[in-house]
Design a protein around this motif. Structure first.
Motif, PDB file in Angstrom:
ATOM      1  N   ASP A  21       0.844  -1.192   0.000  1.00 20.20           N
ATOM      2  CA  ASP A  21       0.000   0.000   0.000  1.00 20.20           C
ATOM      3  C   ASP A  21       0.878   1.240   0.000  1.00 20.20           C
ATOM      4  O   ASP A  21       1.853   1.336   0.761  1.00 20.20           O
ATOM      5  N   TRP A  22       0.516   2.170  -0.872  1.00 22.46           N
ATOM      6  CA  TRP A  22       1.262   3.431  -0.983  1.00 22.46           C
ATOM      7  C   TRP A  22       0.330   4.577  -0.638  1.00 22.46           C
ATOM      8  O   TRP A  22      -0.575   4.915  -1.393  1.00 22.46           O
ATOM      9  N   PHE A  23       0.535   5.171   0.537  1.00 24.98           N
ATOM     10  CA  PHE A  23      -0.278   6.287   1.001  1.00 24.98           C
ATOM     11  C   PHE A  23       0.356   7.599   0.523  1.00 24.98           C
ATOM     12  O   PHE A  23       1.540   7.841   0.770  1.00 24.98           O
ATOM     13  N   PHE A  24      -0.444   8.413  -0.147  1.00 29.24           N
ATOM     14  CA  PHE A  24       0.085   9.634  -0.742  1.00 29.24           C
ATOM     15  C   PHE A  24      -0.942  10.751  -0.674  1.00 29.24           C
ATOM     16  O   PHE A  24      -2.141  10.529  -0.542  1.00 29.24           O
ATOM     17  N   ASP A  25      -0.448  11.972  -0.775  1.00 28.80           N
ATOM     18  CA  ASP A  25      -1.265  13.164  -1.002  1.00 28.80           C
ATOM     19  C   ASP A  25      -0.605  13.922  -2.146  1.00 28.80           C
ATOM     20  O   ASP A  25       0.628  14.071  -2.159  1.00 28.80           O
ATOM     21  N   VAL A  26      -1.391  14.390  -3.088  1.00 30.31           N
ATOM     22  CA  VAL A  26      -0.820  15.076  -4.246  1.00 30.31           C
ATOM     23  C   VAL A  26      -0.169  16.403  -3.877  1.00 30.31           C
ATOM     24  O   VAL A  26       0.520  17.006  -4.701  1.00 30.31           O
ATOM     25  N   VAL A  27      -0.360  16.870  -2.662  1.00 30.30           N
ATOM     26  CA  VAL A  27       0.272  18.110  -2.213  1.00 30.30           C
ATOM     27  C   VAL A  27       1.761  17.904  -1.944  1.00 30.30           C
ATOM     28  O   VAL A  27       2.510  18.868  -1.810  1.00 30.30           O
ATOM     29  N   SER A  28       2.217  16.654  -1.903  1.00 33.75           N
ATOM     30  CA  SER A  28       3.599  16.343  -1.542  1.00 33.75           C
ATOM     31  C   SER A  28       4.489  16.178  -2.770  1.00 33.75           C
ATOM     32  O   SER A  28       4.281  15.260  -3.569  1.00 33.75           O
ATOM     33  N   PRO A  29       5.527  17.017  -2.909  1.00 31.10           N
ATOM     34  CA  PRO A  29       6.458  16.820  -4.027  1.00 31.10           C
ATOM     35  C   PRO A  29       7.238  15.521  -3.909  1.00 31.10           C
ATOM     36  O   PRO A  29       7.618  14.915  -4.913  1.00 31.10           O
ATOM     37  N   PHE A  30       7.459  15.081  -2.677  1.00 31.51           N
ATOM     38  CA  PHE A  30       8.238  13.862  -2.482  1.00 31.51           C
ATOM     39  C   PHE A  30       7.437  12.615  -2.865  1.00 31.51           C
ATOM     40  O   PHE A  30       8.019  11.602  -3.277  1.00 31.51           O
ATOM     41  N   ALA A  31       6.119  12.695  -2.753  1.00 30.27           N
ATOM     42  CA  ALA A  31       5.286  11.596  -3.248  1.00 30.27           C
ATOM     43  C   ALA A  31       5.434  11.490  -4.763  1.00 30.27           C
ATOM     44  O   ALA A  31       5.527  10.386  -5.325  1.00 30.27           O
ATOM     45  N   TYR A  32       5.459  12.625  -5.437  1.00 28.90           N
ATOM     46  CA  TYR A  32       5.669  12.629  -6.887  1.00 28.90           C
ATOM     47  C   TYR A  32       7.020  12.017  -7.233  1.00 28.90           C
ATOM     48  O   TYR A  32       7.131  11.167  -8.137  1.00 28.90           O
ATOM     49  N   LEU A  33       8.074  12.410  -6.526  1.00 26.53           N
ATOM     50  CA  LEU A  33       9.405  11.906  -6.822  1.00 26.53           C
ATOM     51  C   LEU A  33       9.500  10.404  -6.574  1.00 26.53           C
ATOM     52  O   LEU A  33      10.164   9.686  -7.333  1.00 26.53           O
ATOM     53  N   GLN A  34       8.836   9.916  -5.534  1.00 25.20           N
ATOM     54  CA  GLN A  34       8.844   8.479  -5.282  1.00 25.20           C
ATOM     55  C   GLN A  34       8.073   7.736  -6.369  1.00 25.20           C
ATOM     56  O   GLN A  34       8.518   6.698  -6.869  1.00 25.20           O
ATOM     57  N   ILE A  61       2.215  -2.073  -6.434  1.00 23.37           N
ATOM     58  CA  ILE A  61       1.914  -0.890  -5.636  1.00 23.37           C
ATOM     59  C   ILE A  61       0.418  -0.596  -5.709  1.00 23.37           C
ATOM     60  O   ILE A  61      -0.153  -0.479  -6.794  1.00 23.37           O
ATOM     61  N   ARG A  62      -0.217  -0.485  -4.542  1.00 24.39           N
ATOM     62  CA  ARG A  62      -1.642  -0.172  -4.477  1.00 24.39           C
ATOM     63  C   ARG A  62      -1.814   1.258  -3.973  1.00 24.39           C
ATOM     64  O   ARG A  62      -1.594   1.536  -2.792  1.00 24.39           O
ATOM     65  N   PRO A  63      -2.169   2.196  -4.849  1.00 22.31           N
ATOM     66  CA  PRO A  63      -2.290   3.603  -4.432  1.00 22.31           C
ATOM     67  C   PRO A  63      -3.407   3.806  -3.415  1.00 22.31           C
ATOM     68  O   PRO A  63      -4.512   3.290  -3.571  1.00 22.31           O
ATOM     69  N   ARG A  64      -3.095   4.607  -2.397  1.00 25.15           N
ATOM     70  CA  ARG A  64      -4.058   4.932  -1.356  1.00 25.15           C
ATOM     71  C   ARG A  64      -4.014   6.440  -1.103  1.00 25.15           C
ATOM     72  O   ARG A  64      -3.220   6.929  -0.299  1.00 25.15           O
ATOM     73  N   PRO A  65      -4.855   7.218  -1.793  1.00 27.60           N
ATOM     74  CA  PRO A  65      -4.865   8.673  -1.570  1.00 27.60           C
ATOM     75  C   PRO A  65      -5.383   9.004  -0.183  1.00 27.60           C
ATOM     76  O   PRO A  65      -6.372   8.408   0.281  1.00 27.60           O
ATOM     77  N   VAL A  66      -4.727   9.947   0.478  1.00 28.37           N
ATOM     78  CA  VAL A  66      -5.124  10.359   1.820  1.00 28.37           C
ATOM     79  C   VAL A  66      -5.026  11.877   1.925  1.00 28.37           C
ATOM     80  O   VAL A  66      -4.341  12.529   1.140  1.00 28.37           O
ATOM     81  N   VAL A  67      -5.691  12.415   2.924  1.00 31.36           N
ATOM     82  CA  VAL A  67      -5.616  13.852   3.197  1.00 31.36           C
ATOM     83  C   VAL A  67      -4.530  14.069   4.252  1.00 31.36           C
ATOM     84  O   VAL A  67      -4.720  13.754   5.432  1.00 31.36           O
ATOM     85  N   LEU A  68      -3.395  14.585   3.813  1.00 32.34           N
ATOM     86  CA  LEU A  68      -2.281  14.779   4.739  1.00 32.34           C
ATOM     87  C   LEU A  68      -2.665  15.686   5.892  1.00 32.34           C
ATOM     88  O   LEU A  68      -2.278  15.441   7.041  1.00 32.34           O
ATOM     89  N   GLY A  69      -3.444  16.727   5.624  1.00 31.34           N
ATOM     90  CA  GLY A  69      -3.841  17.644   6.695  1.00 31.34           C
ATOM     91  C   GLY A  69      -4.564  16.936   7.824  1.00 31.34           C
ATOM     92  O   GLY A  69      -4.347  17.245   9.008  1.00 31.34           O
ATOM     93  N   ALA A  70      -5.416  15.976   7.490  1.00 32.25           N
ATOM     94  CA  ALA A  70      -6.149  15.228   8.518  1.00 32.25           C
ATOM     95  C   ALA A  70      -5.192  14.370   9.341  1.00 32.25           C
ATOM     96  O   ALA A  70      -5.352  14.230  10.563  1.00 32.25           O
ATOM     97  N   ILE A  71      -4.194  13.790   8.681  1.00 35.54           N
ATOM     98  CA  ILE A  71      -3.213  12.974   9.394  1.00 35.54           C
ATOM     99  C   ILE A  71      -2.369  13.842  10.319  1.00 35.54           C
ATOM    100  O   ILE A  71      -2.117  13.483  11.483  1.00 35.54           O
ATOM    101  N   LEU A  72      -1.936  14.997   9.838  1.00 37.65           N
ATOM    102  CA  LEU A  72      -1.145  15.903  10.677  1.00 37.65           C
ATOM    103  C   LEU A  72      -1.956  16.387  11.874  1.00 37.65           C
ATOM    104  O   LEU A  72      -1.436  16.479  12.987  1.00 37.65           O
ATOM    105  N   ASN A  73      -3.226  16.695  11.642  1.00 35.28           N
ATOM    106  CA  ASN A  73      -4.084  17.112  12.751  1.00 35.28           C
ATOM    107  C   ASN A  73      -4.199  16.003  13.782  1.00 35.28           C
ATOM    108  O   ASN A  73      -4.158  16.262  14.999  1.00 35.28           O
ATOM    109  N   HIS A  74      -4.359  14.773  13.324  1.00 33.08           N
ATOM    110  CA  HIS A  74      -4.471  13.641  14.249  1.00 33.08           C
ATOM    111  C   HIS A  74      -3.203  13.486  15.083  1.00 33.08           C
ATOM    112  O   HIS A  74      -3.270  13.182  16.281  1.00 33.08           O
ATOM    113  N   CYS A  75      -2.054  13.707  14.460  1.00 35.18           N
ATOM    114  CA  CYS A  75      -0.767  13.533  15.140  1.00 35.18           C
ATOM    115  C   CYS A  75      -0.332  14.777  15.915  1.00 35.18           C
ATOM    116  O   CYS A  75       0.673  14.740  16.627  1.00 35.18           O
ATOM    117  N   GLY A  76      -1.074  15.892  15.745  1.00 34.29           N
ATOM    118  CA  GLY A  76      -0.679  17.123  16.405  1.00 34.29           C
ATOM    119  C   GLY A  76       0.572  17.742  15.811  1.00 34.29           C
ATOM    120  O   GLY A  76       1.377  18.341  16.536  1.00 34.29           O
TER     121      GLY A  76
END
Length: 209
Positions: free
Chosen positions: A6-19, A32-47
């Motif tokens: 599983d590959w978790f990505f957000d299109v806002v990330s340049p490093f996801a593009y490079l990978q 590779i199984r693409p898994r789009p996620v909302v990075l902002g929600a993950i960051l909020n969860h992690c503080g």
């Protein structure tokens, strides 16, 4: 049978593009199984704050992404503004079928060609560029919205804390520069070596606040 990762990505990330642009160099037998996620929600969860939310880190991050692109020989052009709202572009990767090719088309429009996708006009141009003009309305379908929420919740449940992240058999490999580590662990028992086990369970010496 291929080894599914599983590959978790957000299109806002340049490093996801490079990978993503390096996936064609992965050994045969890895799916590779693409898994789009909302990075902002993950960051909020992690503080956490995102790199672009910290002034000096923001400039460094953009320079580092450009350096890595040049180092790897990957075409790269920053979009006109960053960070940007990625939600509709993320939903589009789902609405177009969620294949790696569909995801790649979206990423290249943003990070190879440097286009805006957050404005209504920019998103419409993205839909046209990937050959899916009906994406303008498809991204508003409840099933598409639910899928993005599901992938984000799944990532949080697994302990994902950033993107891009490769997840395989309960282990997480975060960042474009962790690709080599992922391959090493896929091919050997490196994670089960004594020193890796030791550093993975070190006690916390001090905590802030």
């Amino acid at each position: 049978m291929p080894d599914t990762v599983d590959w978790f990505f957000d299109v806002v990330s340049p490093f996801a593009y490079l990978q993503l642009e390096q996936f064609d160099k992965l050994p045969a037998g890895i799916a590779i199984r693409p898994r789009p996620v909302v990075l902002g929600a993950i960051l909020n969860h992690c503080g956490q704050k995102g790199p672009a939310e910290i002034g000096s880190k923001r400039a460094f991050t953009y320079r580092h992404a450009l350096f890595r692109a040049q180092q790897l020989g990957i075409a790269f052009r920053m979009p006109p503004a960053h960070p940007f709202n990625p939600i509709k572009a993320l939903r589009l990767t789902i609405a177009t079928g969620g294949s790696l090719d569909a995801v790649r088309a979206v990423f290249r429009h943003i990070w190879r060609d440097g286009h805006d996708v957050a404005s209504p006009e920019g998103f419409a141009a993205l839909c046209d560029a990937v050959g899916f003009p009906e994406g303008r309305t498809a991204v508003e379908q409840p099933a598409v919205k639910d899928a993005l929420r599901h992938h984000t919740d799944e990532a949080i449940a697994l302990g994902v804390f950033g993107v891009p992240t490769l997840a395989h058999k309960g282990e997480l490999f975060w960042g474009e520069d962790a690709t080599a580590l992922f391959l090493q662990c896929l091919e050997t028992d490196w994670l089960d070596t004594p020193e890796v086990r030791r550093v993975s369970s070190l006690p916390i010496g001090i905590q802030r606040g």
